[in-house]
Scaffold this motif. Structure first.
Motif, PDB file in Angstrom:
ATOM      1  N   THR A 103     113.518  25.160  73.566  1.00 42.32           N
ATOM      2  CA  THR A 103     113.084  26.073  72.416  1.00 42.32           C
ATOM      3  C   THR A 103     112.494  25.210  71.300  1.00 42.32           C
ATOM      4  N   LEU A 104     111.337  25.460  70.838  1.00 45.57           N
ATOM      5  CA  LEU A 104     110.449  24.717  69.839  1.00 45.57           C
ATOM      6  C   LEU A 104     110.340  25.771  68.318  1.00 45.57           C
ATOM      7  N   VAL A 105     110.652  24.953  67.503  1.00 44.98           N
ATOM      8  CA  VAL A 105     110.829  25.583  66.208  1.00 44.98           C
ATOM      9  C   VAL A 105     110.415  24.617  65.153  1.00 44.98           C
TER      10      VAL A 105
ATOM     11  N   GLU B 133     117.832  22.799  73.671  1.00 42.10           N
ATOM     12  CA  GLU B 133     118.037  23.640  74.889  1.00 42.10           C
ATOM     13  C   GLU B 133     118.541  25.045  74.506  1.00 42.10           C
ATOM     14  N   PRO B 134     117.933  26.279  75.236  1.00 41.39           N
ATOM     15  CA  PRO B 134     118.345  27.573  74.842  1.00 41.39           C
ATOM     16  C   PRO B 134     119.909  27.906  75.206  1.00 41.39           C
ATOM     17  N   ALA B 135     120.466  26.927  75.821  1.00 44.88           N
ATOM     18  CA  ALA B 135     122.090  27.155  76.096  1.00 44.88           C
ATOM     19  C   ALA B 135     122.836  26.796  74.712  1.00 44.88           C
TER      20      ALA B 135
ATOM     21  N   LEU C 132     107.630  19.285  76.134  1.00 42.58           N
ATOM     22  CA  LEU C 132     109.041  20.053  75.956  1.00 42.58           C
ATOM     23  C   LEU C 132     109.069  21.551  76.193  1.00 42.58           C
ATOM     24  N   ALA C 133     108.000  22.021  76.049  1.00 40.09           N
ATOM     25  CA  ALA C 133     107.949  23.550  76.419  1.00 40.09           C
ATOM     26  C   ALA C 133     108.140  23.679  77.885  1.00 40.09           C
TER      27      ALA C 133
END
Length: 212
Positions: A76-78, A105-107, A70-71
């Motif tokens: 983004t992983l949280v 997704e960062p977007a 995924l990374a």
């Protein structure tokens, strides 16, 4: 999987040092963590890293590999701390816990940051919001700008023999300490007064029972 991923997953502690941090006020139920995907030789190992930049636990190799994928896709992983437990077997026992893991997704960061914050707020009260859902759920998060929360909740896993849940929600004193960190000095002083009162009460009881 390409746009969003969410699940609850167990983590382990590497040593008594990490376990000690988990029990303190620097790691509270509902806290957010970032995930550091690493390699140890040929094995994947993903670490939970606290807001104080401390590693407090790691995931098993299979899940660590999934998180690495995924990374690598630039998601983004949280993670959100759900509970901390102690299991006495095998001796001398060990501390572990569970977190809600979310990848997005960062977007769409604004929408999903709001969603994760709402999940974290509910987690503080011991409410384990479902974070695994179909694309329709992802669309509802984006359409609501992160304010949508699924009604479904996830129960605590069945307790193993010899296991005690140490933390599963925030206590009043922990909430007060957190308010103090945010600048509310009155709450911070109240939290210390509360803790000192508990200590004094315990000492009085022990003295009354002739323990010292």
């Amino acid at each position: 999987m390409n746009q969003y991923f969410g699940t609850y997953h167990r983590f382990e502690t590497a040593s008594k040092k990490e376990a000690g941090r988990l029990l303190g006020a620097d790691n509270l139920v509902g806290d957010l963590y970032h995930i550091d995907c690493t390699m140890e030789g040929t094995a994947h190992k993903a670490w939970l890293v606290s807001r104080f930049d401390q590693r407090i636990g790691y995931f098993d190799e299979d899940f660590s590999r999934d998180l690495s994928i995924l990374a690598a896709r630039d998601l983004t992983l949280v993670a959100v701390l759900s509970f901390i437990a102690f299991t006495e077997s095998p001796e001398p026992g060990h501390y572990w816990g569970e977190v809600a893991v979310v990848a997005y997704e960062p977007a769409q960061a604004d929408d999903f940051e709001t969603f994760v914050q709402n999940v974290a707020m509910r987690m503080q009260d011991g409410i384990r919001t479902n974070v695994s859902f179909e694309p329709d759920g992802v669309n509802r998060i984006v359409e609501s700008r992160g304010t949508w929360i699924p009604e479904k909740t996830i129960p605590l896993p069945q307790k193993e023999k010899g296991t005690v849940i140490m933390k599963s929600r925030r206590s009043l004193s922990e909430r007060a300490i957190e308010q103090g960190r945010k600048g509310n000095k009155g709450c911070y002083l109240v939290s210390w007064a509360f803790l000192l009162a508990l200590v004094a009460g315990a000492l009085f009881t022990m003295k009354s029972c002739g323990l010292f």
